[in-house]
Enzyme design. Sequence first.
Site, PDB file in Angstrom:
ATOM      1  N   GLN A 135      -5.708  14.284   1.756  1.00 45.17           N
ATOM      2  CA  GLN A 135      -6.299  13.556   0.636  1.00 45.17           C
ATOM      3  C   GLN A 135      -7.224  12.450   1.144  1.00 45.17           C
ATOM      4  OE1 GLN A 135      -5.189  14.227  -2.725  1.00 45.17           O
ATOM      5  NE2 GLN A 135      -6.858  12.920  -3.353  1.00 45.17           N
ATOM      6  N   PHE A 136      -8.457  12.802   1.505  1.00 47.65           N
ATOM      7  CA  PHE A 136      -9.381  11.804   2.052  1.00 47.65           C
ATOM      8  C   PHE A 136      -9.716  10.716   1.041  1.00 47.65           C
ATOM      9  CE2 PHE A 136     -12.538  14.399  -0.038  1.00 47.65           C
ATOM     10  CZ  PHE A 136     -13.567  13.515  -0.348  1.00 47.65           C
ATOM     11  N   THR A 137      -9.570  11.006  -0.243  1.00 43.13           N
ATOM     12  CA  THR A 137      -9.923  10.012  -1.267  1.00 43.13           C
ATOM     13  C   THR A 137      -8.991   8.806  -1.269  1.00 43.13           C
ATOM     14  OG1 THR A 137      -8.708  11.175  -3.003  1.00 43.13           O
ATOM     15  CG2 THR A 137     -11.048  11.722  -2.737  1.00 43.13           C
TER      16      THR A 137
END
Length: 148
Positions: free
Chosen positions: A78-80
Amino acid sequence: MKAVIQRARDASVTVDKEIIGKINDGFVVLLGVTHEDTIEDVTYLVNKIIHLRIFEDENEKMNHSLLDVGGSILSISQFTLYGDTRKGRRPNFMQAAKPDYANELYETFNKMVREAGIKVETGKFGAMMDVQFTNVGPVTLIIDTKEK
């Protein structure tokens, strides 16, 4: 590294209309990696998550860990989680690690959890994923290795 841990009764991840990962009773872990993270951050996070006592005992007190209850993990990159929303209306993702490095630490995280005896199902790194789950409690915690 940042992880959002959600206690789940059931969870699945779908890519291109196909379920590629599914668990019952355990955690959904959304995992974000920044370019400053190291193997030490992975080790810390794995040990923290698998020993986190957030499952109820016979007295309905949170006293049992994932290891105690034989639970599983649905692990989603989950890079966000490293989105910066302080300026403007579009998040800035400059703090998120480059994909190759992020995937390396994400895969290391999953490997270390498996080596600890926990079943791990995953999404597909970099893909558009649909994640569905039933949050029990609800119980949701955020762990940031920079705050250890």
